[in-house]
Design a protein around this motif. Structure first.
Motif, mmCIF file in Angstrom:
data_model
loop_
_atom_site.group_PDB
_atom_site.id
_atom_site.type_symbol
_atom_site.label_atom_id
_atom_site.label_comp_id
_atom_site.label_asym_id
_atom_site.label_seq_id
_atom_site.Cartn_x
_atom_site.Cartn_y
_atom_site.Cartn_z
ATOM 1 N N ARG A 1 2.043 2.410 -0.509
ATOM 2 C CA ARG A 1 0.780 1.685 -0.384
ATOM 3 C C ARG A 1 -0.151 2.388 0.614
ATOM 4 O O ARG A 1 -1.351 2.487 0.400
ATOM 5 C CB ARG A 1 1.065 0.244 0.068
ATOM 6 C CG ARG A 1 -0.168 -0.621 0.077
ATOM 7 C CD ARG A 1 0.107 -2.009 0.652
ATOM 8 N NE ARG A 1 -1.168 -2.682 0.867
ATOM 9 C CZ ARG A 1 -1.714 -3.519 -0.020
ATOM 10 N NH1 ARG A 1 -1.101 -3.806 -1.123
ATOM 11 N NH2 ARG A 1 -2.893 -4.059 0.223
ATOM 12 N N ARG A 2 0.437 2.910 1.680
ATOM 13 C CA ARG A 2 -0.401 3.620 2.672
ATOM 14 C C ARG A 2 -1.026 4.883 2.088
ATOM 15 O O ARG A 2 -2.088 5.310 2.532
ATOM 16 C CB ARG A 2 0.415 3.951 3.933
ATOM 17 C CG ARG A 2 0.408 2.829 4.957
ATOM 18 C CD ARG A 2 0.808 3.309 6.340
ATOM 19 N NE ARG A 2 2.111 3.960 6.333
ATOM 20 C CZ ARG A 2 3.279 3.295 6.365
ATOM 21 N NH1 ARG A 2 3.279 1.984 6.419
ATOM 22 N NH2 ARG A 2 4.411 3.960 6.355
ATOM 23 N N ILE A 3 -0.358 5.489 1.091
ATOM 24 C CA ILE A 3 -0.954 6.649 0.422
ATOM 25 C C ILE A 3 -2.328 6.264 -0.120
ATOM 26 O O ILE A 3 -3.340 6.919 0.138
ATOM 27 C CB ILE A 3 -0.053 7.128 -0.748
ATOM 28 C CG1 ILE A 3 1.198 7.803 -0.203
ATOM 29 C CG2 ILE A 3 -0.819 8.071 -1.684
ATOM 30 C CD1 ILE A 3 2.186 8.228 -1.283
ATOM 31 N N HIS B 1 8.865 7.729 1.104
ATOM 32 C CA HIS B 1 7.792 6.808 1.485
ATOM 33 C C HIS B 1 8.232 5.349 1.472
ATOM 34 O O HIS B 1 7.812 4.573 2.329
ATOM 35 C CB HIS B 1 6.574 6.990 0.575
ATOM 36 C CG HIS B 1 5.747 8.177 0.947
ATOM 37 N ND1 HIS B 1 6.079 9.453 0.572
ATOM 38 C CD2 HIS B 1 4.613 8.287 1.672
ATOM 39 C CE1 HIS B 1 5.186 10.288 1.059
ATOM 40 N NE2 HIS B 1 4.288 9.612 1.725
ATOM 41 N N GLU C 1 6.215 0.448 1.313
ATOM 42 C CA GLU C 1 5.108 0.365 2.278
ATOM 43 C C GLU C 1 4.375 1.699 2.384
ATOM 44 O O GLU C 1 3.149 1.757 2.457
ATOM 45 C CB GLU C 1 5.644 -0.030 3.666
ATOM 46 C CG GLU C 1 6.064 -1.483 3.750
ATOM 47 C CD GLU C 1 4.935 -2.409 3.340
ATOM 48 O OE1 GLU C 1 3.798 -2.199 3.785
ATOM 49 O OE2 GLU C 1 5.190 -3.341 2.547
ATOM 50 N N GLY C 2 5.162 2.764 2.409
ATOM 51 C CA GLY C 2 4.572 4.103 2.540
ATOM 52 C C GLY C 2 3.736 4.468 1.324
ATOM 53 O O GLY C 2 2.699 5.112 1.449
ATOM 54 N N GLU D 1 -4.194 3.622 0.591
ATOM 55 C CA GLU D 1 -5.133 3.184 1.636
ATOM 56 C C GLU D 1 -5.764 4.380 2.342
ATOM 57 O O GLU D 1 -6.973 4.418 2.561
ATOM 58 C CB GLU D 1 -4.394 2.294 2.648
ATOM 59 C CG GLU D 1 -4.005 0.945 2.047
ATOM 60 C CD GLU D 1 -3.039 0.149 2.911
ATOM 61 O OE1 GLU D 1 -2.812 -1.024 2.587
ATOM 62 O OE2 GLU D 1 -2.496 0.700 3.911
ATOM 63 N N ASN D 2 -4.941 5.360 2.683
ATOM 64 C CA ASN D 2 -5.476 6.509 3.415
ATOM 65 C C ASN D 2 -6.279 7.444 2.528
ATOM 66 O O ASN D 2 -7.247 8.059 2.977
ATOM 67 C CB ASN D 2 -4.339 7.269 4.115
ATOM 68 C CG ASN D 2 -3.806 6.483 5.300
ATOM 69 O OD1 ASN D 2 -4.543 5.722 5.922
ATOM 70 N ND2 ASN D 2 -2.528 6.640 5.593
ATOM 71 N N GLU E 1 -4.808 11.770 1.041
ATOM 72 C CA GLU E 1 -4.365 11.014 2.217
ATOM 73 C C GLU E 1 -3.705 11.875 3.271
ATOM 74 O O GLU E 1 -3.483 11.413 4.387
ATOM 75 C CB GLU E 1 -3.390 9.917 1.771
ATOM 76 C CG GLU E 1 -1.982 10.382 1.390
ATOM 77 C CD GLU E 1 -1.895 10.965 -0.026
ATOM 78 O OE1 GLU E 1 -2.947 11.154 -0.664
ATOM 79 O OE2 GLU E 1 -0.750 11.235 -0.461
#
Ligand SMILES: *Cc1c(COP(=O)(O)O)cnc(C)c1O
Length: 500
Positions: free
Chosen positions: A363-365, A357, A360-361, A367-368, A446
């Motif tokens: 953080r997207r966990i 990840h 950045e990846g 967020e999603n 996510e």
């Protein structure tokens, strides 16, 4: 159809493996009580094909994350990337022996060291142990460290741990196992720790508070900074139950919110199959002042100059010259909590997940996960059948709906959960947290698509309609599962634990 047991499938004289003829003289087994002649053991007699088919059939009856959406709140049943399995099965790892000399295992130790550093960085702490085998085990490790910290300062009167009433059952269980007393804290009307109750309970007998943030209602603790400040002012420490890290990873660091010690559930946040009950891994990260109490061994860096470091800042880990990795036990360690290296295979999977990840990846966990939960919650609220606890607040990675349906007074959460199985969905967590009536705790994670979320929402909405029009459909559910609904009262009263 109910799958017979291997004993029922057994056919006298049938066998699987064909062993070669003896090339040594036959010798009788020693005449010990625990060693009986082989033919006295009631072993099933089956061909290899019988065995393969039996177990494949059984595996196909399972509901799993690989076969269906699995929105089990608090458990974070997310997709487990197959690349994790590939990494964990590399022969360089699987052929390793935990007692091998550190000189021969520098590569694997490097990986563990980096994982210690990543977890500390992700959570905002100074040091990490990878030893504990699960979240609950991490809790015990953390609370024992809190206790030892106070005792080390000569403060023996701190015997209480404050635990909010929304906490997972492992929190009070951990407290008792550590020999401390549980004091339950109520939640306020918005689902936060009740600040007045907290203040009323804080004195010099409090060792600390166990805080889950976001909590098991899926709500971010709105006064987290005040809560941790109050506990610190009273001389206590704050334990962070990190099971819900999925909701804030890459966005907030528990170490910067005033948490002193926290466990990770690698099998939740960082993906390892865990529906079958394990193995898991529950690393614990701590602030600087608790680092001397960490259980050993940790992986540490020994510089050529002879200094030992457990922090990443102290050395350049891209520069492989001039250091070696060693096993290290801190000076005031609470001791060992597990054998050997911890759950190495799970640690490897988490390492792979984190590297895959990147920052950045990760953080997207979060967020999603939060987006998916809010989408599902909004769809249910828009349709109107299911009440949602604390519906006015934005939820984090999960939310708690309620199986209280208008026009269907006889239908309960358990009926809705069982009926979901007929729609080929694993039910959410039910009747937890305890403070919400008829709780249906939903965590989509996510890794699910909008299509899956919509299909699940449609099923729940359809089931609410069935509850009003044909409640018996729910009462008798599941209809399609290989096992029908169990009589739980009878099962508890008339225990039959063996086939004899
Ligand atoms: C899962 C969970 C635990 C316990 O973790 P295990 O790894 O199952 O031992 C503790 N607290 C919360 C909030 C959890 O969801």
């Amino acid at each position: 159809m109910i799958e017979p047991t291997v004993y029922e499938l057994s056919s006298p004289g049938r066998h699987g493996p064909l062993l070669p003829a003896l090339d040594v003289p036959a010798a009788p087994l020693p005449d010990a009580a625990f060693l009986r002649p082989a033919d006295a053991l009631p072993l099933p007699e089956l061909s290899e094909l019988d065995v393969v088919r039996h177990f494949v059939r059984l595996s196909q009856k399972n509901m799993s994350i690989d076969t269906t959406f699995y929105p089990l709140g608090s458990c974070t049943m997310k997709y487990n990337p197959k690349v994790n399995e590939k990494a964990a099965s590399l022969p360089g790892f699987t052929n390793l022996h935990p007692l091998q000399d550190a000189e021969m295992t520098q590569g694997s130790m490097q990986l563990l060291f980096e994982l210690q550093v990543y977890l500390a960085e992700i959570s905002g702490f100074a040091a990490t142990t990878l030893q504990p085998a699960a979240g609950a085990h991490g809790e015990l490790t953390g609370v024992l460290m809190m206790r030892k910290y106070h005792l080390d300062r000569g403060d023996a009167k701190r015997v209480k741990i404050l635990v909010p009433d929304s906490a997972h059952g492992t929190n009070p269980a951990t407290t008792s196992m550590a020999g401390l007393q549980v004091v339950e804290l109520p939640s306020d009307a918005r689902g936060n720790v009740d600040l007045e109750a907290l203040k009323a309970n804080l004195d010099d007998t409090v060792a600390g508070l166990m805080l889950t943030n976001p909590n098991t209602l899926g709500l971010f603790e709105e006064h987290v900074l005040e809560v941790t400040r109050l506990v610190h002012e009273a001389g206590g420490l704050v334990y962070g139950d990190g099971a819900n890290l999925n909701a804030i990873i890459g966005v907030a660091k528990p170490g910067q919110l005033g948490i002193d010690v926290m466990h990770f559930n690698l099998h939740k946040t960082f993906s390892t199959p865990h529906g079958g009950g394990g193995p898991g891994a529950g690393p614990v990260a701590v602030v600087e002042k608790l680092a001397p109490f960490l259980p050993g061994p940790l992986v540490a860096v020994e510089q050529v100059d002879g200094e030992t470091h457990i922090h990443s800042d102290d050395y350049d880990h891209d520069e492989h010259e001039g250091y070696r990795l060693v096993w290290y036990t801190p000076s005031k360690s609470i001791g060992r909590v597990r054998s050997y290296w911890g759950s190495f295979g799970v640690l490897l999977r988490a390492y792979t997940y984190i590297r895959m990840h990147g920052p950045e990846g990760l953080r997207r966990i979060a967020e999603n996960a939060v987006l998916n939960a809010n989408y599902l919650k909004a769809r249910l609220l828009a349709e109107g059948s299911y009440p949602v606890a604390y519906a006015d607040r934005t939820c984090m990675h999960e939310f708690v709906a309620q199986g209280i349906l208008e026009g269907a007074p006889g239908v309960h959460t358990m009926d809705i959960a069982k009926r979901l199985m007929d729609y080929n969905f694993h039910p959410p967590t039910v009747y937890f947290p305890l403070i919400v009536k008829e709780a249906l705790m939903i965590e989509p994670t996510e890794t699910e698509s909008k299509d899956t979320l919509d299909a699940f929402a449609d099923a729940l909405i359809q089931i609410a309609q069935e509850a009003r029009e044909q409640p018996e459909l729910l009462k008798d559910a599941p209809h399609t599962a290989p096992m029908k609904r169990l009589d739980e009262v009878r099962a508890a009263r008339e225990l039959i634990l063996c086939r004899c």
